[in-house]
Design a protein around this motif. Sequence first.
Motif, PDB file in Angstrom:
ATOM      1  N   PRO A 209       0.801  -1.236   0.000  1.00 23.77           N
ATOM      2  CA  PRO A 209       0.000   0.000   0.000  1.00 23.77           C
ATOM      3  C   PRO A 209       0.829   1.281   0.000  1.00 23.77           C
ATOM      4  CG  PRO A 209      -0.865  -1.558   1.613  1.00 23.77           C
ATOM      5  CD  PRO A 209       0.407  -2.146   1.090  1.00 23.77           C
TER       6      PRO A 209
ATOM      7  N   THR B 126       2.351   1.761  -3.583  1.00 25.01           N
ATOM      8  CA  THR B 126       1.405   2.225  -4.604  1.00 25.01           C
ATOM      9  C   THR B 126       0.998   3.668  -4.333  1.00 25.01           C
ATOM     10  OG1 THR B 126      -0.474   1.220  -3.441  1.00 25.01           O
ATOM     11  CG2 THR B 126       0.533  -0.060  -5.237  1.00 25.01           C
TER      12      THR B 126
ATOM     13  N   LEU C  37      -4.931  -3.344  -4.640  1.00 29.47           N
ATOM     14  CA  LEU C  37      -4.551  -2.040  -4.086  1.00 29.47           C
ATOM     15  C   LEU C  37      -5.115  -0.902  -4.932  1.00 29.47           C
ATOM     16  CD1 LEU C  37      -0.871  -2.868  -3.098  1.00 29.47           C
ATOM     17  CD2 LEU C  37      -2.748  -2.333  -1.524  1.00 29.47           C
TER      18      LEU C  37
END
Length: 196
Positions: A25, A28, A108
Amino acid sequence: MPRRKPPPDELVLDDPRALRALAHPARTAVVDELYQGNVRTASELATLTGLTPSAMSYHLRALEKWGIVRRATSSGDARERPWEASAKGLTIMSASASPAASDAVAGLYLDRLRRDLDAWRRREDDEPEPWRQIATINRGFPRLTAEEARELSEAVLQTVDRFSQVRDLRERRPDTRPVSFFFAVVPVHPDDEIAD
């Protein structure tokens, strides 16, 4: 129709190890921030993601290893070295050799799209009319041949390329704003078909 050739300033990730490196996470979030044309320090990105600067530096080096981000030219304090996207665009190719990494990255980005939609819905009524008119979600199930599905994908990506080349991402005109999009073409197996 020939397969879309990515623009020369676009990074294509198709190595399963690169996808695994991206499947986090915080990473990204960094990619989303830097690929909008922003240049940020590890401390700024740490604040954005809720991590410590040292943890963020670790994530940045992991992304740098795969050429996803790079160090930007420092404009002042040499202690705070900024980071930037290594390309104008990023395409993530499905990597059948690493379905778990592909699923993690897709998950994600789908979660990010959900958050973008939730944020838009909360403030949509306060937005100017032209922006309210363009916000859309479209889902469909056209029955296509494999060649037609490829043509659909290529046509959409070529259109995105055309609009992406209109201006430099760092140009901050007052009448522009980032626009979030997610595009996927997923063949549905006959055993999994949605009822017509």
